[in-house]
Design an enzyme around this catalytic site. Structure first.
Site, PDB file in Angstrom:
ATOM      1  CE  LYS A  71      -4.094  -1.799  -0.019  1.00  0.00           C
ATOM      2  NZ  LYS A  71      -5.067  -1.543  -1.093  1.00  0.00           N
TER       3      LYS A  71
ATOM      4  CE  LYS B  92     -10.079  -5.987  -4.719  1.00  0.00           C
ATOM      5  NZ  LYS B  92      -9.907  -4.837  -3.801  1.00  0.00           N
TER       6      LYS B  92
END
Length: 330
Positions: free
Chosen positions: A107, A214
């Site tokens: 991240k 997803k």
């Protein structure tokens, strides 16, 4: 077979899982689990999502719990480690939770942090993975085009596999892809797929090299597979900080994708202190099995959310079910 709302609510269990490290601004993850004829399934849209967006997640839960999964092409999946926006010296501890992982997603662009912090974190991950490891970064839309270009230049020496969602809009993704194409670092789209009214728009615009798919946000395994087929781009199957039940949904999606060239983002059960499954889908030797884990009754009881949160989630289920009825999605 589609469940009636009363049957759906009758099997619902609302859980709250503590997380090891703050991620996406949260330290606990809440989810609703249902038990359908095909097994346990999950509904866990993020708290800030409205009912229209969250309804796709409920459709996915119904799809996985009440409809047979497609034929599986593989029974085990390689997964990446997920490195939150932690200090560089915390990186070894994070990676230790993903034994055998050859890939790490890091991240970056965390609010309140700087590019210097990102560079230090990515450098630490590269040092731990070694030169053969695969390293991808995720900015979650938080750079503008100029910031993204500057950051990609700064991070390029660490041999990036790809940069995920550096900017928010499709036009911005197309522009940063154009500006950095000579560097040979692919651009991946996540939010521009799962949060878009038209998940294929980014592919048609030539704004990404890779799609992140997803199962929950895209309405379930069958819907996601149709998007993958129509997009015609390489995909990475990932999760949305799911319990082992939601991870199983993602794993069945990944196991059904004809071509799977990238390690999956399905190792995130390692981010939890506890999980609901008897045998949580934790990464072992760099991967997870494609399986529907048995849910542990004792853990369900131990992780049960407070009554007011249970009521909040069940009312959300009711509203999202009505959205699906109104849109004839059921």
């Amino acid at each position: 077979m589609t469940p009636e709302l009363v049957d759906l609510l009758g099997s619902a269990r609302v859980v709250r899982l503590p997380m090891r490290t703050r991620f996406r601004g949260i330290t606990e993850r809440e989810a609703v689990l249902f038990e359908g004829p095909e097994g346990w399934t999950e509904f866990s849209p993020f708290l800030e999502y409205d009912d229209d967006e969250s309804a796709s997640w409920l459709h996915a839960a119904i799809d996985f719990g009440w409809r047979a999964a497609p034929a599986l092409l593989r029974d085990r999946l390689p997964v990446n480690a997920t490195v939150p926006a932690v200090p560089a010296d915390a990186v070894p501890g994070v990676l230790a939770r993903y034994p055998g992982a050859r890939t790490a997603k890091v991240k970056v662009a965390e609010p309140g942090q700087s590019l210097t912090d990102d560079v230090a974190r990515v450098r630490a991950v590269r040092e731990q993975l070694g030169p053969e490891g695969r390293l991808r970064v995720d900015a979650n839309t938080l750079w503008n085009v100029d910031e993204a270009e500057h950051a990609i230049h700064a991070l390029a020496p660490f041999d990036l596999e790809y940069v995920e969602q550096p900017c928010a809009g499709i036009d911005e993704l197309a522009e940063i892809r154009r500006r950095t194409k000579y560097m040979g670092i692919p651009i991946a789209a996540d939010e521009s797929v799962r949060k878009a009214s038209d998940p294929l728009a980014v592919a048609r615009a030539g704004a990404a090299d890779i799609l992140i798919v997803k199962a929950q946000p895209l309405g379930g395994i069958h819907s996601a597979l149709r998007i993958v087929a129509e997009a015609g781009l390489p995909v990475v199957v990932s999760s949305a900080i799911d319990t082992s039940v939601g991870i199983a949904m993602g794993a069945h999606l990944a196991a059904s994708v004809p071509e799977l060239d990238f390690d999956c983002g399905l190792g995130t059960v390692a981010m939890f202190v506890q999980d609901v499954a008897e045998e949580p889908l934790l990464p072992v030797a760099g991967g997870i099995p494609v399986a529907r884990p048995a849910v542990d009754a004792g853990r369900l009881a131990e992780l049960e959310a407070p009554a007011e949160r249970r009521d909040w989630w069940l009312e959300r289920v009711r509203r999202c079910y009505r959205v699906l009825e109104r849109t004839a999605a059921l």
